[in-house]
Write a protein that holds these residues in place. Structure first.
Motif, short mmCIF file in Angstrom:
data_model
loop_
_atom_site.label_atom_id
_atom_site.label_comp_id
_atom_site.label_asym_id
_atom_site.label_seq_id
_atom_site.Cartn_x
_atom_site.Cartn_y
_atom_site.Cartn_z
N LEU A 49 47.78 3.75 72.69
CA LEU A 49 49.08 3.19 73.09
C LEU A 49 50.15 3.60 72.08
O LEU A 49 49.89 3.61 70.88
CB LEU A 49 49.03 1.66 73.13
N ASN A 50 51.33 3.88 72.57
CA ASN A 50 52.48 4.13 71.70
C ASN A 50 53.69 3.37 72.25
O ASN A 50 53.83 3.25 73.47
CB ASN A 50 52.83 5.64 71.70
N PRO A 51 54.59 2.91 71.34
CA PRO A 51 55.78 2.20 71.83
C PRO A 51 56.59 3.03 72.83
O PRO A 51 57.23 2.47 73.72
CB PRO A 51 56.59 1.94 70.56
N VAL A 169 52.49 4.91 63.07
CA VAL A 169 52.97 6.06 62.30
C VAL A 169 52.83 5.77 60.80
O VAL A 169 52.37 6.62 60.03
CB VAL A 169 54.47 6.36 62.62
N GLY A 170 53.19 4.55 60.41
CA GLY A 170 53.26 4.21 58.99
C GLY A 170 51.95 4.40 58.24
O GLY A 170 51.93 4.98 57.16
N HIS A 171 50.83 3.93 58.83
CA HIS A 171 49.58 4.00 58.06
C HIS A 171 49.10 5.44 57.90
O HIS A 171 48.51 5.80 56.88
CB HIS A 171 48.48 3.09 58.63
N ALA A 234 60.09 4.74 59.82
CA ALA A 234 59.69 4.87 61.23
C ALA A 234 59.63 3.48 61.88
O ALA A 234 58.86 3.25 62.80
CB ALA A 234 58.32 5.55 61.33
N THR A 235 60.46 2.55 61.39
CA THR A 235 60.32 1.17 61.87
C THR A 235 61.26 0.83 63.04
O THR A 235 61.11 -0.21 63.65
CB THR A 235 60.61 0.15 60.75
N TYR A 236 62.23 1.66 63.31
CA TYR A 236 63.19 1.40 64.39
C TYR A 236 63.86 0.04 64.24
O TYR A 236 64.15 -0.63 65.22
CB TYR A 236 62.47 1.47 65.75
N VAL A 288 64.18 12.93 62.40
CA VAL A 288 63.03 13.65 62.95
C VAL A 288 62.76 13.04 64.31
O VAL A 288 62.58 11.82 64.41
CB VAL A 288 61.80 13.46 62.04
N ASN A 289 62.80 13.85 65.33
CA ASN A 289 62.65 13.29 66.67
C ASN A 289 61.75 14.17 67.52
O ASN A 289 62.15 15.25 67.94
CB ASN A 289 64.03 13.16 67.32
N LEU A 290 60.53 13.70 67.77
CA LEU A 290 59.61 14.50 68.58
C LEU A 290 60.13 14.67 70.00
O LEU A 290 59.86 15.67 70.65
CB LEU A 290 58.23 13.83 68.66
N LEU A 291 60.89 13.68 70.46
CA LEU A 291 61.39 13.76 71.84
C LEU A 291 62.27 14.98 72.04
O LEU A 291 62.32 15.56 73.11
CB LEU A 291 62.20 12.50 72.16
N ARG A 292 62.96 15.35 70.97
CA ARG A 292 63.84 16.51 71.05
C ARG A 292 63.05 17.76 71.44
O ARG A 292 63.54 18.63 72.13
CB ARG A 292 64.49 16.70 69.67
N1 NAP Z 1 61.27 9.71 68.56
C1 NAP Z 1 60.13 10.03 68.02
O1 NAP Z 1 59.91 11.17 67.68
C2 NAP Z 1 59.10 8.98 67.79
C3 NAP Z 1 57.76 9.34 67.64
C4 NAP Z 1 56.80 8.34 67.39
C5 NAP Z 1 57.23 7.00 67.28
N2 NAP Z 1 58.55 6.71 67.46
C6 NAP Z 1 59.03 5.32 67.33
O2 NAP Z 1 58.75 4.90 65.99
C7 NAP Z 1 58.53 3.50 65.98
C8 NAP Z 1 57.22 3.19 65.25
O3 NAP Z 1 56.12 3.63 66.02
P1 NAP Z 1 54.68 3.07 65.71
O4 NAP Z 1 53.75 3.67 66.68
O5 NAP Z 1 54.41 3.20 64.26
O6 NAP Z 1 54.93 1.49 66.05
P2 NAP Z 1 54.11 0.22 65.54
O7 NAP Z 1 52.67 0.55 65.45
O8 NAP Z 1 54.56 -0.90 66.37
O9 NAP Z 1 54.60 -0.01 64.02
C9 NAP Z 1 55.84 -0.54 63.70
C10 NAP Z 1 55.76 -1.01 62.25
O10 NAP Z 1 57.06 -1.31 61.77
C11 NAP Z 1 56.93 -2.39 60.87
N3 NAP Z 1 58.25 -3.02 60.72
C12 NAP Z 1 59.02 -3.62 61.66
N4 NAP Z 1 60.15 -4.04 61.11
C13 NAP Z 1 60.12 -3.69 59.80
C14 NAP Z 1 61.00 -3.85 58.70
N5 NAP Z 1 62.18 -4.48 58.81
N6 NAP Z 1 60.62 -3.35 57.50
C15 NAP Z 1 59.44 -2.73 57.34
N7 NAP Z 1 58.55 -2.56 58.34
C16 NAP Z 1 58.89 -3.04 59.55
C17 NAP Z 1 55.88 -3.30 61.48
O11 NAP Z 1 55.29 -4.11 60.47
P3 NAP Z 1 54.68 -5.58 60.76
O12 NAP Z 1 53.81 -5.44 61.98
O13 NAP Z 1 53.96 -5.94 59.53
O14 NAP Z 1 55.88 -6.45 61.04
C18 NAP Z 1 54.91 -2.26 62.04
O15 NAP Z 1 53.91 -1.96 61.09
C19 NAP Z 1 58.52 3.05 67.44
O16 NAP Z 1 59.79 2.50 67.73
C20 NAP Z 1 58.28 4.33 68.21
O17 NAP Z 1 58.82 4.31 69.51
C21 NAP Z 1 59.49 7.66 67.70
#
Ligand code: NAP
Length: 372
Positions: A49-51, A169-171, A234-236, A288-292
């Protein structure tokens, strides 16, 4: 085109059937697609799953005409290839990422298989036998996000702040920075005890609680008032962006995943002070935007394709070496209900740690684990 004969004409996928209908997703019968010259047809064993998936259901921002089947991270077996494909062959076990402006590979059959998805050759890689389909499918999107962010930006000895080190992404980003790219100090954060623990296990040297700690002050102390060389955010999270921008050193880099400050809702642009904070420090703002890469796949140049292909190769290599390993906190069968529940949790931002894996075909997954 070479293709296996047992492939059905249609399959029951999981996706959205109406423009911007949001969750819940539904079961939808769709044709099994045919690979174009540079595409690979994959019988899907596992996904994750991905957001992005709930965001596409909410906003349909790739402008597709529904139905759209979701599930972009893929691991499975090649059942067909276009005539320009030489990197993989029919019968190979692979990991891949489907085009983000195409269809994915979730099935509504509860792990009993029957999903097929296309991926470009440069986003498909042979899966090493020692890596499970489940773990291979947890890597593509999140690994490529961290890899493209760090590529050419991180040097050995750097100090790096990666907020959200318990996220998908973070881990992986923390592991990459600490274990492969030899950052001198990796600092991370989380808002829940379990995400703080995962960030630590991933190799972060210091992990703070973003809900309680004054992280900018902590980082100033850890870096003798200098700030970090690089932030990868990568926290959006708009409020988080402002806080993390304040931790970059003079002349450092603030790298953000996705559309960036002021635009995270995609619906309306809001004012963000991030650029002013970075300008004051003479720091670079990098998006950095993979969607691009996928909004117009035909226009991708060979450099961009090469970078993503290298990323897919390294995802397999580093995972098998135990350097960058996905933490799968939950494994679900591919049903409409389980996928909706998982995506609701991701959207609420309160129940998911690392990655949630989706078993699309239990038989394929079992065969592979018996042969390991
Ligand atoms: N455009 C692109 O290229 C692209 C590619 C991949 C992902 N994304 C986007 O990147 C985002 C992250 O994706 P993901 O798969 O890693 O999501 P995820 O698994 O839901 O992880 C989000 C993380 O952000 C942390 N977080 C939230 N608010 C925070 C804050 N204020 N300070 C520090 N940490 C915070 C959360 O921590 P806690 O759970 O401890 O609160 C969680 O670990 C999503 O919005 C996704 O859509 C974009």
């Amino acid at each position: 085109m070479k293709q296996a004969h047992t492939t059905p004409e249609t399959f029951l996928g999981v996706g959205y059937t109406r423009d911007r209908a949001g969750l819940p997703l539904e079961a939808v019968r769709v044709p099994v697609p045919q690979p174009a010259a540079d595409q690979v047809l994959i019988r899907v064993a596992a996904s994750s799953l991905n957001p992005l998936e709930y965001k596409l259901a909410d906003l349909n921002f790739m402008g597709r005409t529904p139905p759209v089947v979701l599930g972009f991270d893929l691991a499975g077996v090649v059942v067909g290839v276009g005539h320009d494909v030489s990197r993989v062959a029919v019968g190979d076990a692979v990991a891949a990422m489907a085009d983000l402006n195409g269809d994915g590979g979730w099935a509504a059959t509860g792990g009993r298989g029957g999903a097929y998805a296309l991926a470009r050759q440069f986003l498909t890689v042979r899966k090493p036998p020692s890596l499970s389909f489940r773990d291979a499918a947890a890597l593509p999107m999140c690994f490529l996000s961290a890899f493209t962010a760090f590529y050419g930006a991180v040097q050995a000895g750097h100090t790096i702040y990666i907020p959200g080190g318990g996220g998908g992404v973070g881990h992986l980003a923390v592991q990459m920075a600490a274990r492969v790219l030899k950052a001198r100090m990796v600092i991370s954060s989380g808002g829940r005890p379990q995400s703080i623990t995962l960030a630590r296990q991933s190799g972060a040297h210091f992990v703070f609680d973003y809900k309680r700690d004054d992280i900018a002050a902590e980082i100033a102390e850890l870096t003798n008032g200098r700030g970090v060389d690089l932030v990868f955010d990568a926290t959006y999270n708009e409020q988080g962006f402002v806080e993390t921008a304040k931790t970059v050193r003079r002349g450092g880099s603030w790298i953000v995943l996705g559309v960036g400050p002021g635009k995270t809702t995609r619906l309306a642009e809001t004012h963000s002070p991030v650029d002013a904070i970075l300008a004051e420090r003479g720091a670079r703002h990098v998006n950095v935007n993979l969607l691009r890469y996928f909004s117009e796949p035909a226009t991708l140049d060979s450099e961009a394709r090469g970078l993503l292909q290298r990323g897919m190769d390294l995802a397999m290599e580093w995972a098998t070496q135990g350097l960058v390993v996905p933490h799968v906190s939950q494994t679900i069968d591919s049903t409409v209900e389980a996928i909706n529940t998982g995506l609701q949790s991701l959207k609420a931002g309160n129940g998911v740690l690392g990655k949630v894996a989706v078993i699309v075909d239990r038989d394929l997954v079992a065969v592979a684990s018996r042969s390991q």
